[in-house]
Design an enzyme around this catalytic site. Sequence first.
Site, PDB file in Angstrom:
ATOM      1  N   SER A 105       0.870  -1.170   0.000  1.00 59.26           N
ATOM      2  CA  SER A 105       0.000   0.000   0.000  1.00 59.26           C
ATOM      3  C   SER A 105       0.911   1.224   0.000  1.00 59.26           C
ATOM      4  O   SER A 105       1.769   1.363   0.879  1.00 59.26           O
ATOM      5  CB  SER A 105      -0.896  -0.011   1.242  1.00 59.26           C
ATOM      6  OG  SER A 105      -1.857   1.010   1.144  1.00 59.26           O
ATOM      7  N   GLU A 106       0.744   2.113  -0.991  1.00 59.33           N
ATOM      8  CA  GLU A 106       1.782   3.119  -1.227  1.00 59.33           C
ATOM      9  C   GLU A 106       1.864   4.200  -0.156  1.00 59.33           C
ATOM     10  O   GLU A 106       2.773   5.014  -0.167  1.00 59.33           O
ATOM     11  CB  GLU A 106       1.641   3.739  -2.625  1.00 59.33           C
ATOM     12  CG  GLU A 106       0.402   4.577  -2.859  1.00 59.33           C
ATOM     13  CD  GLU A 106      -0.722   3.773  -3.503  1.00 59.33           C
ATOM     14  OE1 GLU A 106      -0.744   2.533  -3.327  1.00 59.33           O
ATOM     15  OE2 GLU A 106      -1.594   4.394  -4.143  1.00 59.33           O
ATOM     16  N   ASN A 107       0.924   4.211   0.772  1.00 58.91           N
ATOM     17  CA  ASN A 107       1.070   5.146   1.891  1.00 58.91           C
ATOM     18  C   ASN A 107       2.051   4.622   2.937  1.00 58.91           C
ATOM     19  O   ASN A 107       2.266   5.286   3.955  1.00 58.91           O
ATOM     20  CB  ASN A 107      -0.287   5.469   2.526  1.00 58.91           C
ATOM     21  CG  ASN A 107      -1.008   4.237   3.023  1.00 58.91           C
ATOM     22  OD1 ASN A 107      -1.014   3.206   2.363  1.00 58.91           O
ATOM     23  ND2 ASN A 107      -1.609   4.342   4.194  1.00 58.91           N
TER      24      ASN A 107
END
Lengths: 230, 217
Positions: free
Chosen positions: B45-47
Amino acid sequence: MINKVVKDAAEACHDIPDGATLMLGGFGLCGIPENAINELLNKGIKNLTCISNNAGVDDFGIGLLLQKRQVKKMISSYVGENAEFERQLLSGELEVELIPQGTLAERIRAGGAGIPAFFTPAGYGTEIGVGKESREFNGKMYLMESWLKADFALVKAWKGDTAGNLIYKGTARNFNPMMATAGKITIAEVEELVPVGELDPNMIHTPGIYVQRIFQGKDYEKRIEQRTVR
Amino acid sequence: MLDKHGIAKRIAQELQDGFYVNLGIGIPTLVANYIPEGMDVVLQSENGLLGMGPFPTEAEVDPDLINAGKQTVTTLPGSSIFSSAESFAMIRGEHVHLTILGAMEVSEKGDIANWKIPGKMVKGMGGAMDLVASAKNIIVAMQHTSKDGQSKLLPQCTLPITGVQCVKKIVTDLAVLEVTGNGFRLLERAPGVSVEQIKNATAGKLIIEGDVPEIAV
Protein backbone atom coordinates in the site's frame (compact mmCIF):
# COMPACT_ATOMS: atom_id res chain seq x y z
CA MET A 1 21.15 17.19 24.99
CA ILE A 2 19.65 20.32 23.50
CA ASN A 3 16.17 20.90 24.85
CA LYS A 4 13.68 21.58 22.05
CA VAL A 5 10.53 21.64 24.15
CA VAL A 6 7.99 24.43 23.88
CA LYS A 7 4.83 24.72 25.94
CA ASP A 8 2.15 24.24 23.32
CA ALA A 9 1.04 24.83 19.73
CA ALA A 10 0.68 28.57 20.36
CA GLU A 11 4.31 28.94 21.41
CA ALA A 12 5.51 26.57 18.68
CA CYS A 13 3.69 28.49 15.93
CA HIS A 14 4.09 32.03 17.31
CA ASP A 15 6.28 33.29 14.47
CA ILE A 16 4.57 31.73 11.45
CA PRO A 17 3.77 34.80 9.31
CA ASP A 18 1.15 35.45 6.66
CA GLY A 19 2.42 34.18 3.32
CA ALA A 20 4.56 31.40 4.80
CA THR A 21 5.29 28.18 2.94
CA LEU A 22 4.34 25.23 5.12
CA MET A 23 4.74 21.49 4.91
CA LEU A 24 2.06 19.54 6.74
CA GLY A 25 2.52 15.82 7.37
CA GLY A 26 -0.18 13.22 6.92
CA PHE A 27 -1.85 10.97 4.38
CA GLY A 28 -5.54 11.75 4.23
CA LEU A 29 -6.34 12.50 7.87
CA CYS A 30 -3.84 9.91 9.14
CA GLY A 31 -0.86 11.44 10.93
CA ILE A 32 -1.81 15.10 10.46
CA PRO A 33 -0.56 17.77 12.90
CA GLU A 34 -3.98 18.48 14.40
CA ASN A 35 -2.78 20.88 17.11
CA ALA A 36 -0.70 23.03 14.76
CA ILE A 37 -3.55 23.21 12.22
CA ASN A 38 -5.89 24.40 14.98
CA GLU A 39 -3.36 27.06 15.94
CA LEU A 40 -3.15 28.30 12.32
CA LEU A 41 -6.94 28.53 12.37
CA ASN A 42 -7.04 30.35 15.71
CA LYS A 43 -4.46 32.89 14.62
CA GLY A 44 -6.03 33.32 11.19
CA ILE A 45 -2.69 33.21 9.37
CA LYS A 46 -3.34 33.91 5.70
CA ASN A 47 -1.95 33.49 2.19
CA LEU A 48 -0.37 30.20 3.10
CA THR A 49 1.30 27.89 0.62
CA CYS A 50 0.64 24.39 1.95
CA ILE A 51 2.65 21.40 0.80
CA SER A 52 0.72 18.33 1.86
CA ASN A 53 -0.19 15.08 0.13
CA ASN A 54 -3.90 15.80 0.57
CA ALA A 55 -6.05 18.76 1.51
CA GLY A 56 -8.03 17.21 4.34
CA VAL A 57 -11.81 16.85 4.15
CA ASP A 58 -14.37 19.65 4.18
CA ASP A 59 -14.60 19.89 7.96
CA PHE A 60 -11.28 18.55 9.20
CA GLY A 61 -7.56 18.98 8.70
CA ILE A 62 -6.40 21.40 6.01
CA GLY A 63 -10.02 21.53 4.82
CA LEU A 64 -10.69 23.85 7.78
CA LEU A 65 -7.99 26.27 6.58
CA LEU A 66 -9.55 26.20 3.11
CA GLN A 67 -13.00 27.01 4.52
CA LYS A 68 -11.55 30.14 6.13
CA ARG A 69 -9.69 31.08 2.91
CA GLN A 70 -6.32 30.98 4.63
CA VAL A 71 -4.67 29.02 1.83
CA LYS A 72 -3.33 30.72 -1.30
CA LYS A 73 -1.77 27.66 -2.88
CA MET A 74 -1.85 23.90 -2.33
CA ILE A 75 0.90 21.58 -3.50
CA SER A 76 -0.50 18.04 -3.29
CA SER A 77 -0.87 14.72 -5.10
CA TYR A 78 -4.53 13.96 -4.44
CA VAL A 79 -7.32 16.25 -3.34
CA GLY A 80 -10.38 14.16 -4.11
CA GLU A 81 -12.03 14.16 -0.70
CA ASN A 82 -12.80 17.82 -0.43
CA ALA A 83 -15.76 19.53 -2.13
CA GLU A 84 -14.80 23.03 -0.95
CA PHE A 85 -11.34 22.48 -2.38
CA GLU A 86 -12.77 21.50 -5.76
CA ARG A 87 -15.06 24.54 -5.72
CA GLN A 88 -12.20 26.97 -4.96
CA LEU A 89 -10.04 25.28 -7.57
CA LEU A 90 -12.62 25.40 -10.37
CA SER A 91 -13.50 29.04 -9.53
CA GLY A 92 -9.84 30.03 -9.59
CA GLU A 93 -9.73 31.23 -5.96
CA LEU A 94 -7.10 28.69 -5.10
CA GLU A 95 -3.83 27.90 -6.87
CA VAL A 96 -3.06 24.22 -7.04
CA GLU A 97 -0.01 22.30 -8.13
CA LEU A 98 -0.63 18.57 -8.46
CA ILE A 99 2.45 16.39 -8.25
CA PRO A 100 2.78 12.59 -8.53
CA GLN A 101 2.87 11.23 -5.00
CA GLY A 102 6.28 9.58 -5.25
CA THR A 103 7.73 12.70 -6.85
CA LEU A 104 6.27 14.82 -4.06
CA ALA A 105 7.79 12.55 -1.42
CA GLU A 106 11.17 12.52 -3.14
CA ARG A 107 11.23 16.29 -3.77
CA ILE A 108 10.70 16.81 -0.05
CA ARG A 109 13.32 14.21 0.82
CA ALA A 110 15.72 15.91 -1.62
CA GLY A 111 15.03 19.28 0.01
CA GLY A 112 16.03 17.91 3.40
CA ALA A 113 18.99 15.99 2.03
CA GLY A 114 20.57 18.88 0.08
CA ILE A 115 19.92 17.40 -3.37
CA PRO A 116 18.69 20.19 -5.68
CA ALA A 117 17.31 17.91 -8.40
CA PHE A 118 16.89 14.30 -9.46
CA PHE A 119 15.44 12.32 -12.36
CA THR A 120 12.28 10.23 -12.11
CA PRO A 121 10.23 8.42 -14.77
CA ALA A 122 6.93 9.46 -13.16
CA GLY A 123 4.97 11.80 -15.41
CA TYR A 124 7.23 11.53 -18.45
CA GLY A 125 5.14 12.01 -21.60
CA THR A 126 2.22 13.49 -19.62
CA GLU A 127 1.25 17.10 -18.98
CA ILE A 128 3.32 16.93 -15.77
CA GLY A 129 6.44 16.82 -17.93
CA VAL A 130 5.64 19.94 -19.98
CA GLY A 131 8.47 22.46 -19.67
CA LYS A 132 10.67 20.15 -17.64
CA GLU A 133 14.06 18.86 -18.66
CA SER A 134 13.99 15.21 -19.67
CA ARG A 135 16.86 12.83 -20.23
CA GLU A 136 17.39 9.23 -21.27
CA PHE A 137 19.13 6.76 -18.97
CA ASN A 138 19.61 3.15 -20.10
CA GLY A 139 16.99 3.56 -22.81
CA LYS A 140 14.27 4.96 -20.56
CA MET A 141 13.09 8.56 -20.32
CA TYR A 142 13.14 10.51 -17.06
CA LEU A 143 12.04 13.96 -15.92
CA MET A 144 14.15 16.29 -13.84
CA GLU A 145 12.42 17.34 -10.64
CA SER A 146 13.71 19.81 -8.09
CA TRP A 147 13.82 19.83 -4.32
CA LEU A 148 11.11 21.30 -2.11
CA LYS A 149 11.72 23.18 1.12
CA ALA A 150 9.48 25.04 3.51
CA ASP A 151 9.67 27.89 5.99
CA PHE A 152 8.00 25.68 8.56
CA ALA A 153 7.40 21.94 8.57
CA LEU A 154 4.54 20.84 10.82
CA VAL A 155 4.82 17.17 11.66
CA LYS A 156 3.04 14.75 13.96
CA ALA A 157 4.70 11.80 15.69
CA TRP A 158 3.57 9.19 18.19
CA LYS A 159 6.39 9.62 20.70
CA GLY A 160 9.12 12.16 20.98
CA ASP A 161 11.74 13.14 23.50
CA THR A 162 12.90 16.54 24.69
CA ALA A 163 15.82 16.41 22.24
CA GLY A 164 13.39 16.19 19.31
CA ASN A 165 13.89 12.51 18.47
CA LEU A 166 10.68 11.11 16.96
CA ILE A 167 8.96 7.76 16.56
CA TYR A 168 5.88 7.40 14.39
CA LYS A 169 3.15 4.79 14.65
CA GLY A 170 1.59 2.78 11.83
CA THR A 171 0.85 4.47 8.54
CA ALA A 172 0.68 7.81 10.37
CA ARG A 173 4.37 7.97 9.44
CA ASN A 174 3.79 8.67 5.69
CA PHE A 175 5.17 12.12 4.74
CA ASN A 176 6.15 13.19 8.25
CA PRO A 177 9.79 11.96 8.27
CA MET A 178 10.76 13.70 5.01
CA MET A 179 8.94 16.90 5.92
CA ALA A 180 10.73 16.98 9.25
CA THR A 181 14.01 17.26 7.33
CA ALA A 182 12.87 19.92 4.85
CA GLY A 183 11.61 22.73 7.09
CA LYS A 184 13.81 25.69 7.99
CA ILE A 185 11.96 25.38 11.27
CA THR A 186 10.43 22.00 12.01
CA ILE A 187 7.71 21.85 14.62
CA ALA A 188 6.87 18.39 15.93
CA GLU A 189 3.79 17.62 17.97
CA VAL A 190 3.66 14.28 19.73
CA GLU A 191 1.11 12.18 21.55
CA GLU A 192 3.64 11.39 24.24
CA LEU A 193 6.60 13.58 25.12
CA VAL A 194 9.24 11.78 27.19
CA PRO A 195 12.56 12.77 28.80
CA VAL A 196 15.76 12.05 26.85
CA GLY A 197 17.00 8.54 27.42
CA GLU A 198 13.60 6.90 27.42
CA LEU A 199 13.49 6.19 23.70
CA ASP A 200 15.68 3.39 22.35
CA PRO A 201 18.17 5.03 19.93
CA ASN A 202 17.74 2.03 17.61
CA MET A 203 14.06 2.80 17.21
CA ILE A 204 14.25 6.51 16.33
CA HIS A 205 12.71 7.34 12.94
CA THR A 206 13.53 11.08 12.90
CA PRO A 207 16.77 12.11 14.64
CA GLY A 208 16.37 15.24 16.76
CA ILE A 209 18.78 17.28 14.65
CA TYR A 210 15.92 17.97 12.22
CA VAL A 211 13.50 19.22 14.86
CA GLN A 212 13.66 22.78 16.22
CA ARG A 213 10.55 22.72 18.44
CA ILE A 214 8.60 19.89 20.02
CA PHE A 215 5.48 19.95 22.15
CA GLN A 216 3.07 17.61 23.85
CA GLY A 217 -0.08 17.62 21.72
CA LYS A 218 -3.55 17.32 23.17
CA ASP A 219 -7.12 16.29 22.33
CA TYR A 220 -6.26 14.20 19.29
CA GLU A 221 -9.40 13.37 17.35
CA LYS A 222 -7.71 11.09 14.79
CA ARG A 223 -10.72 11.09 12.55
CA ILE A 224 -11.10 8.07 10.24
CA GLU A 225 -12.08 8.78 6.65
CA GLN A 226 -13.12 5.27 5.62
CA ARG A 227 -13.95 3.11 8.60
CA THR A 228 -13.99 -0.29 6.91
CA VAL A 229 -14.47 -3.44 8.97
CA ARG A 230 -14.67 -7.14 8.18
CA MET B 1 -19.82 -11.10 -19.34
CA LEU B 2 -17.82 -10.82 -16.17
CA ASP B 3 -18.98 -8.75 -13.21
CA LYS B 4 -16.35 -6.88 -11.20
CA HIS B 5 -15.73 -9.94 -9.03
CA GLY B 6 -15.22 -12.01 -12.17
CA ILE B 7 -12.67 -9.49 -13.45
CA ALA B 8 -10.88 -9.63 -10.09
CA LYS B 9 -10.92 -13.46 -10.14
CA ARG B 10 -9.44 -13.57 -13.64
CA ILE B 11 -6.70 -11.10 -12.69
CA ALA B 12 -5.90 -13.19 -9.62
CA GLN B 13 -4.83 -15.94 -12.05
CA GLU B 14 -1.95 -13.66 -13.07
CA LEU B 15 -0.48 -13.71 -9.56
CA GLN B 16 2.58 -15.80 -8.83
CA ASP B 17 4.02 -17.13 -5.62
CA GLY B 18 6.43 -14.61 -4.10
CA PHE B 19 4.96 -11.59 -5.87
CA TYR B 20 4.85 -8.15 -4.25
CA VAL B 21 1.75 -6.47 -5.67
CA ASN B 22 0.22 -3.00 -5.55
CA LEU B 23 -3.55 -2.89 -5.93
CA GLY B 24 -5.31 0.29 -6.97
CA ILE B 25 -8.68 1.51 -5.74
CA GLY B 26 -11.89 -0.14 -7.05
CA ILE B 27 -11.92 -3.52 -8.82
CA PRO B 28 -8.17 -4.04 -8.20
CA THR B 29 -8.79 -4.04 -4.44
CA LEU B 30 -11.10 -7.04 -4.93
CA VAL B 31 -8.21 -9.12 -6.30
CA ALA B 32 -7.03 -9.53 -2.70
CA ASN B 33 -10.09 -11.74 -2.10
CA TYR B 34 -9.07 -14.24 -4.78
CA ILE B 35 -5.38 -14.89 -4.10
CA PRO B 36 -5.04 -18.66 -4.71
CA GLU B 37 -4.86 -20.82 -1.60
CA GLY B 38 -1.30 -21.53 -0.51
CA MET B 39 0.22 -18.76 -2.63
CA ASP B 40 2.37 -16.16 -0.87
CA VAL B 41 1.55 -12.74 -2.30
CA VAL B 42 2.46 -9.57 -0.39
CA LEU B 43 0.31 -6.49 -0.90
CA GLN B 44 1.97 -3.07 -0.97
CA SER B 45 0.00 0.00 0.00
CA GLU B 46 1.78 3.12 -1.23
CA ASN B 47 1.07 5.15 1.89
CA GLY B 48 3.73 3.02 3.55
CA LEU B 49 2.68 -0.55 4.33
CA LEU B 50 3.99 -3.84 2.99
CA GLY B 51 2.03 -6.91 3.99
CA MET B 52 -1.42 -5.38 4.09
CA GLY B 53 -3.90 -7.57 5.96
CA PRO B 54 -7.68 -7.76 5.79
CA PHE B 55 -10.02 -5.05 7.05
CA PRO B 56 -10.07 -4.97 10.86
CA THR B 57 -12.79 -6.17 13.17
CA GLU B 58 -14.60 -3.37 14.99
CA ALA B 59 -12.30 -3.93 17.99
CA GLU B 60 -9.14 -3.82 15.86
CA VAL B 61 -9.88 -0.49 14.11
CA ASP B 62 -6.81 1.76 14.39
CA PRO B 63 -6.93 5.31 12.96
CA ASP B 64 -3.14 5.10 12.55
CA LEU B 65 -3.38 2.14 10.18
CA ILE B 66 -4.99 2.79 6.80
CA ASN B 67 -4.44 1.85 3.16
CA ALA B 68 -3.98 4.15 0.18
CA GLY B 69 -7.75 4.36 -0.19
CA LYS B 70 -7.90 5.72 3.39
CA GLN B 71 -9.67 2.57 4.57
CA THR B 72 -8.80 1.04 7.92
CA VAL B 73 -6.70 -2.12 7.48
CA THR B 74 -4.58 -4.50 9.54
CA THR B 75 -1.00 -5.74 9.45
CA LEU B 76 0.04 -9.39 9.15
CA PRO B 77 2.94 -11.28 10.71
CA GLY B 78 5.92 -10.06 8.67
CA SER B 79 4.41 -6.71 7.70
CA SER B 80 6.59 -3.62 7.58
CA ILE B 81 5.82 0.09 7.75
CA PHE B 82 7.82 2.91 6.21
CA SER B 83 7.66 6.47 4.93
CA SER B 84 6.14 7.61 1.64
CA ALA B 85 9.64 8.24 0.24
CA GLU B 86 10.68 4.68 1.04
CA SER B 87 7.41 3.40 -0.39
CA PHE B 88 7.98 5.05 -3.74
CA ALA B 89 11.64 4.07 -3.69
CA MET B 90 10.51 0.43 -3.75
CA ILE B 91 8.02 1.23 -6.50
CA ARG B 92 10.42 3.33 -8.59
CA GLY B 93 13.23 0.84 -7.99
CA GLU B 94 11.08 -1.90 -9.59
CA HIS B 95 10.94 -4.05 -6.49
CA VAL B 96 7.17 -4.37 -6.82
CA HIS B 97 6.38 -7.12 -9.34
CA LEU B 98 2.90 -6.21 -10.41
CA THR B 99 0.61 -3.19 -10.36
CA ILE B 100 -3.11 -3.62 -10.94
CA LEU B 101 -5.13 -0.48 -11.50
CA GLY B 102 -8.26 0.93 -13.04
CA ALA B 103 -8.41 3.16 -16.12
CA MET B 104 -10.71 5.49 -17.99
CA GLU B 105 -8.91 4.84 -21.30
CA VAL B 106 -6.09 2.66 -22.64
CA SER B 107 -4.50 3.19 -26.04
CA GLU B 108 -3.32 0.41 -28.37
CA LYS B 109 0.27 1.46 -27.55
CA GLY B 110 -0.38 0.91 -23.85
CA ASP B 111 -0.83 4.54 -22.79
CA ILE B 112 -3.21 4.89 -19.85
CA ALA B 113 -5.49 7.74 -18.78
CA ASN B 114 -7.03 7.60 -15.33
CA TRP B 115 -6.44 10.82 -13.42
CA LYS B 116 -8.21 13.79 -14.93
CA ILE B 117 -11.25 14.81 -16.97
CA PRO B 118 -10.56 18.42 -17.96
CA GLY B 119 -13.18 20.81 -16.62
CA LYS B 120 -15.01 18.05 -14.74
CA MET B 121 -12.83 16.11 -12.39
CA VAL B 122 -9.50 17.19 -10.98
CA LYS B 123 -8.73 15.02 -8.03
CA GLY B 124 -5.06 14.48 -8.71
CA MET B 125 -2.95 11.56 -9.78
CA GLY B 126 -1.96 10.37 -6.33
CA GLY B 127 0.58 7.59 -6.81
CA ALA B 128 -0.70 6.44 -10.20
CA MET B 129 1.92 8.22 -12.32
CA ASP B 130 4.77 6.82 -10.24
CA LEU B 131 3.26 3.32 -10.34
CA VAL B 132 2.67 3.18 -14.09
CA ALA B 133 6.08 4.69 -14.88
CA SER B 134 7.97 2.09 -12.90
CA ALA B 135 6.02 -1.16 -12.54
CA LYS B 136 7.55 -4.16 -14.26
CA ASN B 137 4.11 -5.42 -15.13
CA ILE B 138 0.86 -3.47 -15.26
CA ILE B 139 -2.58 -5.01 -15.59
CA VAL B 140 -5.60 -2.77 -16.06
CA ALA B 141 -8.98 -3.78 -14.66
CA MET B 142 -11.89 -1.89 -16.19
CA GLN B 143 -15.17 -2.04 -18.03
CA HIS B 144 -14.70 -2.43 -21.80
CA THR B 145 -16.94 0.54 -22.54
CA SER B 146 -17.97 3.66 -20.65
CA LYS B 147 -21.45 4.11 -19.18
CA ASP B 148 -22.64 5.74 -22.42
CA GLY B 149 -21.29 2.88 -24.51
CA GLN B 150 -18.04 4.45 -25.75
CA SER B 151 -15.07 2.11 -26.12
CA LYS B 152 -12.31 2.61 -23.54
CA LEU B 153 -9.78 0.75 -25.72
CA LEU B 154 -8.73 3.38 -28.21
CA PRO B 155 -6.21 4.04 -30.98
CA GLN B 156 -5.07 6.99 -28.82
CA CYS B 157 -6.19 8.30 -25.44
CA THR B 158 -8.40 11.39 -25.59
CA LEU B 159 -8.01 12.26 -21.89
CA PRO B 160 -4.77 13.53 -20.30
CA ILE B 161 -2.58 10.47 -19.91
CA THR B 162 -1.12 9.07 -16.70
CA GLY B 163 1.73 7.20 -18.39
CA VAL B 164 3.05 6.20 -21.82
CA GLN B 165 3.35 2.69 -23.27
CA CYS B 166 3.13 0.97 -19.93
CA VAL B 167 0.02 -1.25 -19.82
CA LYS B 168 0.80 -4.89 -20.60
CA LYS B 169 -2.57 -6.56 -20.16
CA ILE B 170 -6.22 -5.56 -19.80
CA VAL B 171 -9.01 -7.54 -18.20
CA THR B 172 -12.49 -6.19 -18.88
CA ASP B 173 -16.05 -7.43 -18.46
CA LEU B 174 -15.79 -8.73 -22.06
CA ALA B 175 -12.24 -9.94 -22.62
CA VAL B 176 -8.61 -10.43 -21.71
CA LEU B 177 -6.30 -8.52 -24.02
CA GLU B 178 -2.56 -8.18 -24.38
CA VAL B 179 -1.10 -4.81 -25.36
CA THR B 180 1.38 -5.52 -28.13
CA GLY B 181 2.49 -2.06 -29.16
CA ASN B 182 0.59 -2.21 -32.42
CA GLY B 183 -2.83 -3.31 -31.23
CA PHE B 184 -4.79 -5.19 -28.61
CA ARG B 185 -4.31 -8.94 -29.00
CA LEU B 186 -7.47 -10.74 -27.97
CA LEU B 187 -6.44 -13.58 -25.65
CA GLU B 188 -9.72 -14.69 -24.08
CA ARG B 189 -13.37 -13.74 -24.21
CA ALA B 190 -15.76 -13.62 -21.28
CA PRO B 191 -18.33 -16.41 -20.94
CA GLY B 192 -21.20 -15.87 -23.39
CA VAL B 193 -19.44 -13.04 -25.24
CA SER B 194 -18.67 -13.40 -28.95
CA VAL B 195 -15.59 -12.16 -30.77
CA GLU B 196 -17.93 -9.95 -32.79
CA GLN B 197 -19.20 -8.23 -29.63
CA ILE B 198 -15.63 -7.55 -28.54
CA LYS B 199 -14.77 -6.19 -31.99
CA ASN B 200 -17.71 -3.82 -31.82
CA ALA B 201 -16.72 -2.61 -28.36
CA THR B 202 -13.07 -2.01 -29.23
CA ALA B 203 -12.21 1.23 -31.04
CA GLY B 204 -8.49 0.52 -31.20
CA LYS B 205 -6.90 -2.11 -33.46
CA LEU B 206 -7.87 -5.61 -32.36
CA ILE B 207 -5.62 -8.51 -33.25
CA ILE B 208 -7.41 -11.86 -33.47
CA GLU B 209 -5.36 -14.98 -34.09
CA GLY B 210 -7.18 -18.29 -34.40
CA ASP B 211 -9.77 -19.48 -31.92
CA VAL B 212 -10.25 -17.28 -28.90
CA PRO B 213 -10.92 -19.39 -25.79
CA GLU B 214 -13.44 -18.48 -23.11
CA ILE B 215 -12.17 -17.10 -19.80
CA ALA B 216 -12.19 -19.79 -17.13
CA VAL B 217 -12.87 -18.32 -13.67
